[in-house]
Design a protein around this motif. Sequence first.
Motif, PDB file in Angstrom:
ATOM      1  N   LEU A  96       0.832  -1.199   0.000  1.00 28.06           N
ATOM      2  CA  LEU A  96       0.000   0.000   0.000  1.00 28.06           C
ATOM      3  C   LEU A  96       0.872   1.257   0.000  1.00 28.06           C
ATOM      4  O   LEU A  96       0.608   2.212  -0.730  1.00 28.06           O
ATOM      5  N   SER A  97       1.915   1.257   0.814  1.00 26.61           N
ATOM      6  CA  SER A  97       2.811   2.416   0.876  1.00 26.61           C
ATOM      7  C   SER A  97       3.485   2.655  -0.469  1.00 26.61           C
ATOM      8  O   SER A  97       3.609   3.795  -0.933  1.00 26.61           O
ATOM      9  N   ASP A  98       3.913   1.587  -1.130  1.00 20.53           N
ATOM     10  CA  ASP A  98       4.550   1.722  -2.445  1.00 20.53           C
ATOM     11  C   ASP A  98       3.573   2.275  -3.470  1.00 20.53           C
ATOM     12  O   ASP A  98       3.939   3.113  -4.308  1.00 20.53           O
ATOM     13  N   SER A  99       2.317   1.820  -3.407  1.00 19.75           N
ATOM     14  CA  SER A  99       1.315   2.280  -4.373  1.00 19.75           C
ATOM     15  C   SER A  99       1.039   3.768  -4.212  1.00 19.75           C
ATOM     16  O   SER A  99       0.962   4.507  -5.188  1.00 19.75           O
ATOM     17  N   VAL A 100       0.899   4.227  -2.963  1.00 21.06           N
ATOM     18  CA  VAL A 100       0.666   5.650  -2.710  1.00 21.06           C
ATOM     19  C   VAL A 100       1.854   6.473  -3.196  1.00 21.06           C
ATOM     20  O   VAL A 100       1.700   7.527  -3.809  1.00 21.06           O
ATOM     21  N   ARG A 101       3.075   5.970  -2.934  1.00 17.95           N
ATOM     22  CA  ARG A 101       4.278   6.691  -3.359  1.00 17.95           C
ATOM     23  C   ARG A 101       4.344   6.796  -4.883  1.00 17.95           C
ATOM     24  O   ARG A 101       4.682   7.847  -5.431  1.00 17.95           O
ATOM     25  N   LEU A 102       4.015   5.716  -5.587  1.00 17.93           N
ATOM     26  CA  LEU A 102       4.072   5.726  -7.041  1.00 17.93           C
ATOM     27  C   LEU A 102       3.073   6.711  -7.635  1.00 17.93           C
ATOM     28  O   LEU A 102       3.373   7.414  -8.612  1.00 17.93           O
ATOM     29  N   ILE A 103       1.873   6.790  -7.052  1.00 13.01           N
ATOM     30  CA  ILE A 103       0.878   7.735  -7.548  1.00 13.01           C
ATOM     31  C   ILE A 103       1.353   9.162  -7.337  1.00 13.01           C
ATOM     32  O   ILE A 103       1.211  10.029  -8.203  1.00 13.01           O
ATOM     33  N   ALA A 104       1.943   9.438  -6.168  1.00 17.87           N
ATOM     34  CA  ALA A 104       2.469  10.779  -5.916  1.00 17.87           C
ATOM     35  C   ALA A 104       3.562  11.129  -6.912  1.00 17.87           C
ATOM     36  O   ALA A 104       3.640  12.262  -7.403  1.00 17.87           O
ATOM     37  N   GLU A 105       4.406  10.149  -7.253  1.00 20.72           N
ATOM     38  CA  GLU A 105       5.466  10.395  -8.225  1.00 20.72           C
ATOM     39  C   GLU A 105       4.889  10.669  -9.608  1.00 20.72           C
ATOM     40  O   GLU A 105       5.424  11.491 -10.361  1.00 20.72           O
ATOM     41  N   GLU A 106       3.796   9.991  -9.962  1.00 23.87           N
ATOM     42  CA  GLU A 106       3.151  10.236 -11.251  1.00 23.87           C
ATOM     43  C   GLU A 106       2.620  11.660 -11.336  1.00 23.87           C
ATOM     44  O   GLU A 106       2.744  12.336 -12.362  1.00 23.87           O
ATOM     45  N   VAL A 107       2.013  12.136 -10.228  1.00 24.88           N
ATOM     46  CA  VAL A 107       1.499  13.502 -10.214  1.00 24.88           C
ATOM     47  C   VAL A 107       2.641  14.500 -10.344  1.00 24.88           C
ATOM     48  O   VAL A 107       2.567  15.462 -11.106  1.00 24.88           O
ATOM     49  N   ARG A 108       3.732  14.260  -9.594  1.00 24.01           N
ATOM     50  CA  ARG A 108       4.881  15.165  -9.691  1.00 24.01           C
ATOM     51  C   ARG A 108       5.457  15.163 -11.097  1.00 24.01           C
ATOM     52  O   ARG A 108       5.863  16.200 -11.624  1.00 24.01           O
ATOM     53  N   GLY A 109       5.502  13.982 -11.732  1.00 26.43           N
ATOM     54  CA  GLY A 109       6.001  13.898 -13.101  1.00 26.43           C
ATOM     55  C   GLY A 109       5.135  14.696 -14.056  1.00 26.43           C
ATOM     56  O   GLY A 109       5.644  15.373 -14.959  1.00 26.43           O
ATOM     57  N   SER A 110       3.811  14.632 -13.876  1.00 25.15           N
ATOM     58  CA  SER A 110       2.901  15.395 -14.730  1.00 25.15           C
ATOM     59  C   SER A 110       3.124  16.892 -14.564  1.00 25.15           C
ATOM     60  O   SER A 110       3.099  17.649 -15.540  1.00 25.15           O
ATOM     61  N   VAL A 111       3.349  17.313 -13.318  1.00 23.93           N
ATOM     62  CA  VAL A 111       3.609  18.737 -13.060  1.00 23.93           C
ATOM     63  C   VAL A 111       4.907  19.165 -13.728  1.00 23.93           C
ATOM     64  O   VAL A 111       4.980  20.223 -14.348  1.00 23.93           O
ATOM     65  N   ARG A 112       5.958  18.333 -13.595  1.00 24.74           N
ATOM     66  CA  ARG A 112       7.239  18.678 -14.215  1.00 24.74           C
ATOM     67  C   ARG A 112       7.102  18.782 -15.728  1.00 24.74           C
ATOM     68  O   ARG A 112       7.658  19.692 -16.362  1.00 24.74           O
ATOM     69  N   ASP A 113       6.348  17.851 -16.340  1.00 22.84           N
ATOM     70  CA  ASP A 113       6.149  17.902 -17.784  1.00 22.84           C
ATOM     71  C   ASP A 113       5.409  19.170 -18.190  1.00 22.84           C
ATOM     72  O   ASP A 113       5.732  19.798 -19.203  1.00 22.84           O
ATOM     73  N   ALA A 114       4.400  19.546 -17.397  1.00 23.96           N
ATOM     74  CA  ALA A 114       3.644  20.759 -17.711  1.00 23.96           C
ATOM     75  C   ALA A 114       4.535  21.986 -17.604  1.00 23.96           C
ATOM     76  O   ALA A 114       4.445  22.918 -18.419  1.00 23.96           O
ATOM     77  N   MET A 115       5.415  22.015 -16.597  1.00 28.58           N
ATOM     78  CA  MET A 115       6.316  23.152 -16.447  1.00 28.58           C
ATOM     79  C   MET A 115       7.323  23.210 -17.581  1.00 28.58           C
ATOM     80  O   MET A 115       7.677  24.288 -18.065  1.00 28.58           O
ATOM     81  N   LYS A 116       7.810  22.075 -18.041  1.00 27.48           N
ATOM     82  CA  LYS A 116       8.722  22.062 -19.184  1.00 27.48           C
ATOM     83  C   LYS A 116       8.032  22.633 -20.420  1.00 27.48           C
ATOM     84  O   LYS A 116       8.632  23.384 -21.196  1.00 27.48           O
TER      85      LYS A 116
END
Length: 204
Positions: A96-116
């Motif tokens: 469960l902890s890994d799944s929550v972490r992976l989703i948070a990383e996906e959101v951060r990745g989307s934000v980084r892509d949008a900023m680029k």
Amino acid sequence: MTPAVFSHGDLRLYLLNLLDESPRHGYDLMQALADRTGGTYTPSAGTIYPRLSKLEEEGLVTKTVDGRKTVYEITDAGRAEVASRRGDLDGIEAHLSDSVRLIAEEVRGSVRDAMKSLRADLAAAKADQRSHTPRSFVTEPDDRADSREQVRRLDVVVNEFRAQVRADARTHVARGGELAATVVDEVERALDEAARELTRALRR
């Protein structure tokens, strides 16, 4: 996170584990699951109650009616199963902890892509402006008109970015996803940096 985060039998065991902590009614169990998964998994009543009924049939839980609520309580047999499967429960918690972490990383990745993308648009606007006719051959009114056009273009870029980020975030949360404070902090830092880059470009 989807219900598949709990493989076969895991949800049943996790419900027993929650009831081992304290007696709970059905809605409380659903809320506890949402809390333990950081809001990334919110089960429906159609998922929880049939499993509780099965646990009751197996003699692992009992239920009592308290007004409008049905409260479920673990039995000695249920506690024995939780104790004997502590290793399995530790594995579920880690997953469960890994799944929550992976989703948070996906959101951060989307934000980084949008900023680029935003930075690329700003750079393109700057390059486009530099490629125009030299200032010495352009009248002041035309130059101001071009600048106003670029301001309008910047408005469009920023508004599109804002709308996309808001839509992605709201959809993610509506589907039961988590939007961590660290993600919002990262967006804020990225936007501050983009604003500073724009200010530096305007001062050149």
